[in-house]
Design an enzyme around this catalytic site. Structure first.
Site, short mmCIF file in Angstrom:
data_model
loop_
_atom_site.label_atom_id
_atom_site.label_comp_id
_atom_site.label_asym_id
_atom_site.label_seq_id
_atom_site.Cartn_x
_atom_site.Cartn_y
_atom_site.Cartn_z
N CYS A 55 0.83 -1.20 0.00
CA CYS A 55 0.00 0.00 0.00
C CYS A 55 0.87 1.26 0.00
O CYS A 55 1.41 1.63 -1.04
CB CYS A 55 -1.00 -0.04 1.16
SG CYS A 55 -2.36 1.13 0.97
N HIS A 82 -3.08 -5.15 1.70
CA HIS A 82 -2.45 -5.40 3.00
C HIS A 82 -2.44 -6.90 3.32
O HIS A 82 -3.32 -7.38 4.04
CB HIS A 82 -3.20 -4.65 4.10
CG HIS A 82 -3.05 -3.18 4.05
ND1 HIS A 82 -2.03 -2.51 4.70
CD2 HIS A 82 -3.78 -2.24 3.40
CE1 HIS A 82 -2.15 -1.22 4.48
NE2 HIS A 82 -3.20 -1.02 3.69
N GLU A 139 -0.62 -8.39 5.34
CA GLU A 139 -0.33 -8.54 6.77
C GLU A 139 -1.59 -8.49 7.63
O GLU A 139 -1.55 -8.82 8.81
CB GLU A 139 0.67 -7.46 7.22
CG GLU A 139 0.10 -6.07 7.39
CD GLU A 139 -0.08 -5.27 6.12
OE1 GLU A 139 -0.44 -4.08 6.23
OE2 GLU A 139 0.12 -5.80 5.01
#
Length: 184
Positions: free
Chosen positions: A78, A167, A169
């Site tokens: 991002c 994202h 994560e």
């Protein structure tokens, strides 16, 4: 294997947790002295303008740019993708100026436009979370497209640089991080 995670702002803790679950040693990069010899570097999501300013204020900008130009593998998610990119549709601003792509910041909309989906990344189905997500509108000839969502480019690789607009994560899926770790 030791991975440095830029820990100035944004979702750095989530990346550290993902990498630790994969058995990888991580180091938070907060100041110039933290930028030592790594097997890879993660530039997390967050606010790209704030991170770019902090990189300069903390004198991390030049050594980070040099490490990535020297071939250190890098995962930018991002805002990290924005930091690596050479061109932006809505700005003349320059950050690390490495990844030969044009990015549309907040391409999927502002906070209210955030969403989650599943799409193919490098041949594997992965969950993708977009928060004020950018997307890539143009790629240079040496850039490989790894993922698209709604016909928009959301993941690319150029040599040692892996840029994703989402994202990984924020999910429980390790595909993107494993791909990054395999780039050595």
């Amino acid at each position: 294997m030791k991975i440095g995670v830029l820990a100035l702002q944004g979702a750095f803790l989530e990346h550290i947790e993902m990498l630790r679950k994969l058995g990888v040693e991580t180091v938070e990069i907060r100041q110039k002295g933290d930028l030592v010899d790594f097997d890879g570097i993660v530039l997390p999501g967050g606010e790209s303008t704030a991170m770019g300013k902090l990189l300069r204020d903390l004198e991390l900008f030049a050594p980070l740019q040099e490490a990535l130009r020297g071939g250190t593998p890098c995962l930018g998610t991002c805002a990290g993708l924005i930091l690596m990119s050479k061109r932006f549709e809505d700005s003349e601003w320059r950050h690390l100026d490495l990844l030969d792509v044009t990015v549309r910041r907040h391409g999927f909309g502002r906070q209210i436009g955030s969403f989650a989906t599943t799409a193919e990344f490098a041949g594997e189905s992965v969950p993708m979370v977009f928060i004020r997500g950018p997307y890539i509108t143009e790629v240079g000839e040496n850039v490989e497209v790894l993922a698209k969502v709604e016909e928009k480019i959301v993941a690319v690789r150029q040599g040692n640089l892996l840029g994703v607009a989402f994202h990984p994560e924020l999910t429980e899926d390790f595909v993107v991080h494993r791909y990054f770790l395999g780039m050595r």
